[in-house]
Write an enzyme that holds these catalytic residues in place. Structure first.
Site, PDB file in Angstrom:
ATOM      1  N   CYS A 400       0.832  -1.193   0.000  1.00  0.00           N
ATOM      2  CA  CYS A 400       0.000   0.000   0.000  1.00  0.00           C
ATOM      3  C   CYS A 400       0.876   1.256   0.000  1.00  0.00           C
ATOM      4  CB  CYS A 400      -0.962  -0.031   1.182  1.00  0.00           C
ATOM      5  SG  CYS A 400      -2.317   1.159   1.051  1.00  0.00           S
ATOM      6  N   HIS A 527      -3.541  -5.224   0.225  1.00  0.00           N
ATOM      7  CA  HIS A 527      -2.982  -5.744   1.482  1.00  0.00           C
ATOM      8  C   HIS A 527      -3.032  -7.274   1.450  1.00  0.00           C
ATOM      9  CE1 HIS A 527      -2.660  -2.011   3.939  1.00  0.00           C
ATOM     10  NE2 HIS A 527      -3.544  -1.585   3.054  1.00  0.00           N
ATOM     11  N   GLU A 529      -1.571  -9.408   3.211  1.00  0.00           N
ATOM     12  CA  GLU A 529      -1.469 -10.066   4.512  1.00  0.00           C
ATOM     13  C   GLU A 529      -2.812 -10.551   5.034  1.00  0.00           C
ATOM     14  OE1 GLU A 529      -1.613  -5.561   5.477  1.00  0.00           O
ATOM     15  OE2 GLU A 529      -0.882  -6.893   3.907  1.00  0.00           O
TER      16      GLU A 529
END
Length: 653
Positions: A400, A527, A529
């Site tokens: 990001c 993102h 993750e």
């Protein structure tokens, strides 16, 4: 529908989220379909506007919900996809009740906490518990509900009252309460103390709730005398007292609960019989993960350059994604926290020691990661970290803001645009590399970003990202951002060498950035993750660890043995599988070019030509002597080196 409610007492931070997730794993191992909910008693509508210092990271769901980080634990542990309604807050409940009152749904009655607020809570739980979250149609069998905070918190009172009523509403055979409490040991006395748990249970009973099971948190396993005392004074059967003591990694918790027959106690309370024919939940995968993680000894050091380094929960999903990737690569993750502000020039003047330590940590790392964030504090330090990684060919992953930082640094250093910046940090910049997204509100903060799962289309198959994503034509990842790479700058950036290999469906939003020729220099606008799982690590995180541990080349060539570790044990910079098994090269010489350097040889073997690493992991004088050889021809001429390494590995094992 069966409900398992998890509450906490004594202190916060006992691990209710992990406990609730692990209970779900054990029940899922019994063959039940499990869903989860988190109740947060704060007045915020959601976690979207909360500072990471206050409440940890903001976890983002597929539907764009900005929720509590515990929902990330639920998704990772149970491999499910939750919705924003699975996170219930006081703000959501009060807002829904007020909206009903404004519409006249209460027919002029006085709106009160009891029964209107408590009824709204119960209705919400019943409605959301029926939503399938595992990709299979039909209602789940069990809903695990975690109530945040601790017993006695004033803001939690309406929820305790609602749950007390809910017990009667659904029936005792459908309601199981697990209370998590602390059993401390006083340093002077050295005895496990049960009194905090006794007081916590007494207060819980005063609120109309009786625990079915007690999950006692302790540093060491409970002594039998402590267990007996808790059972006697809390009126809970000794078989229903679970002990969750400190373990080396959280993946041990589900097997730990299973071994204490937590599933049997819960199934008995809920009047359920396990649909599975297994005598106990099948958790082989969890045991394997936990054990293999414990056996890892060879480190891979990743520098996390961020803004919220004072609280690890601020980057919880990023840390978990790194752990998933490191375990897949048979490496022990060593996380090096680097405060971005400590890398900046003004820190050199104000605190030279901190400045030097920050740069030393960055330079000693095998890889650099710049996570997402907001605000201009520490931006210059992140730019310097990205520049260091680019110029020194250190593996880099930007998430990001980390992508935007890399673009700004490239524009300044390569294109020569010294004033290049993001309009987030400098609205008057003459070279806006990153701009505000046109459809996003500039006035309202909560829920106005580009949120949730969005599709990214890979522009070419000839890039690292495409290979890491297994040549998928498109990928779906979760987003949370307001700014994007300026599409007007893309042509200049790509002409200078920076490539945008992933874009959205319009082709104007840059999603994935790469720097060809660099070992690993990748930035993503999304993102990744949030969708990483213990057994399925995120592709770009896996790429970072592969590159940082010297395994990327073999992995991209399709060598499935590049991550091979004998007996589950890791070895520094893994050698080919045949070396372990047979002790000879099996064609290593043929694979090396005659004009290659010694770096090529060590790269093939997965080693780095680092004197420190060679000395640390192999004491053969032969290897120390040949380490500084100008080329690899002396290696190719003889297989003695490989045989020597194999002998050392055998001795270690």
């Amino acid at each position: 529908m069966k409900y398992v409610v998890v509450t906490g007492g004594v202190v916060s931070g006992l691990g209710k989220g992990v406990t609730a997730s692990s209970i779900g794993v054990v029940l899922k191992g019994c063959g039940l379909r499990v869903t989860s909910m988190k109740i947060d008693p704060y007045l915020n509508t959601d976690a979207g506007t909360m500072s990471p210092f206050e409440h940890g990271e903001v976890f983002v769901l597929d539907d764009g919900g900005e929720v509590d980080l515990d929902l990330g634990n639920y998704e990772r542990f149970l491999d499910i996809t939750l919705t924003k309604d699975n996170n219930l807050t006081t703000g959501k409940i009060y807002q829904s009740v007020i909206d009903k009152e404004r519409r006249g749904d209460y027919l002029g009655k006085t709106v009160q906490v009891v029964p209107h607020i408590t009824n709204a809570i119960q209705d919400w739980i019943e409605r959301v518990a029926k939503i399938p979250v595992d990709g299979v149609e039909g209602e789940p069998d069990v809903c695990v509900i975690e109530l945040g905070g601790t017993v006695g918190d004033i803001e939690s009172m309406p929820f305790f009252e609602a749950l007390s009523q809910f017990h009667d509403r659904v029936g005792a055979e459908n309601f199981c309460l697990v209370h998590v409490s602390l059993v401390p040991v006083l340093g002077v006395v050295g005895e496990q103390k049960s009194k905090p748990t006794q007081h916590s249970v007494r207060e819980l009973r005063a609120l109309g709730l009786t625990p079915s099971l007690l999950a006692c948190r302790s540093a060491k396993p409970l002594e039998q005398s402590t267990r007996d005392k808790i059972s006697q004074f809390c009126h809970v059967s000794a078989t229903n007292i679970l002990n969750i003591y400190d373990v080396s990694n959280i993946w041990h918790i589900p097997p730990l609960l299973r071994d204490q027959n937590a599933h049997l106690a819960i199934l008995k309370k809920l009047n359920l019989s396990s649909p599975s024919s297994l005598p106990y939940p099948k958790l082989d995968e969890w045991e394997k993960m936990a054990d293999s993680c414990d056996r890892l000894t060879l480190p891979v050091k990743i520098a996390m350059v961020g803004k919220y380094t004072g609280l690890s929960d601020s980057y919880l999903s990023v840390i978990k994604a790194l752990l998933h990737a490191a375990n897949a690569c048979s490496r022990k993750l060593t996380l090096q926290w680097v405060a971005a502000t400590d890398l900046e020039d003004n820190a050199k003047e104000e605190n030279p020691q901190t400045y030097a330590a920050a740069w030393e940590a960055l330079k000693s790392a095998d890889g650099v990661l710049v996570p997402g964030g907001f605000g201009d504090r520490g931006v210059q330090g992140k730019i310097l970290a990205a520049k260091y990684a680019r110029e020194n060919r250190v593996p880099y992953l930007g998430i990001c803001l980390g992508l935007q930082i890399a673009v700004i640094e490239f524009a300044r250093s390569v294109l020569g645009l010294k004033d290049a910046n993001s309009t987030e940090f400098d609205q008057a910049t003459p070279h806006p590399c990153v701009v505000f997204m046109p459809e996003v509100s500039k006035t309202q903060m909560g829920g106005t970003m580009r949120l949730g799962s969005r599709r990214t289309y890979l522009q070419t198959s000839d890039c690292i990202s495409a290979k890491l994503y297994q040549q998928e034509l498109y990928i779906d990842e979760r987003h949370r951002h307001r700014y994007e790479v300026n599409p007007e700058m893309v042509e200049k950036l790509e002409a200078a060498g920076l490539k945008f290999v992933g874009k959205d469906e319009t082709g104007r939003r840059m999603e994935i950035m790469e720097l060809p020729g660099h070992p690993y220099y990748v930035g993503v606008q999304y993102h990744p993750e949030f969708k990483s799982r213990p057994v399925k690590p995120s592709a770009v995180f896996l790429g970072l660890v592969l590159a940082a541990s010297g395994q990327m080349g073999a992995y991209l060539k399709g060598d499935k043995n590049c991550l091979y570790t004998p007996n589950g044990l890791s070895t520094k910079r893994s050698l080919p599988k045949e070396v372990y098994q047979n002790g000879h090269t099996n064609g290593v010489a043929e694979s090396l070019k005659a004009n290659g350097s010694c770096n090529d040889f060590w790269e093939f073997c997965g080693w780095k030509t680092s004197r420190l690493e060679v000395k640390q992991y192999c004491t053969l004088r032969q290897l120390r002597r040949t380490e500084m050889a100008p080329n690899h021809t002396r290696y190719v001429s003889s297989c003695r080196i490989i045989r020597g390494v194999a002998q050392v590995v055998r001795r270690i094992l």
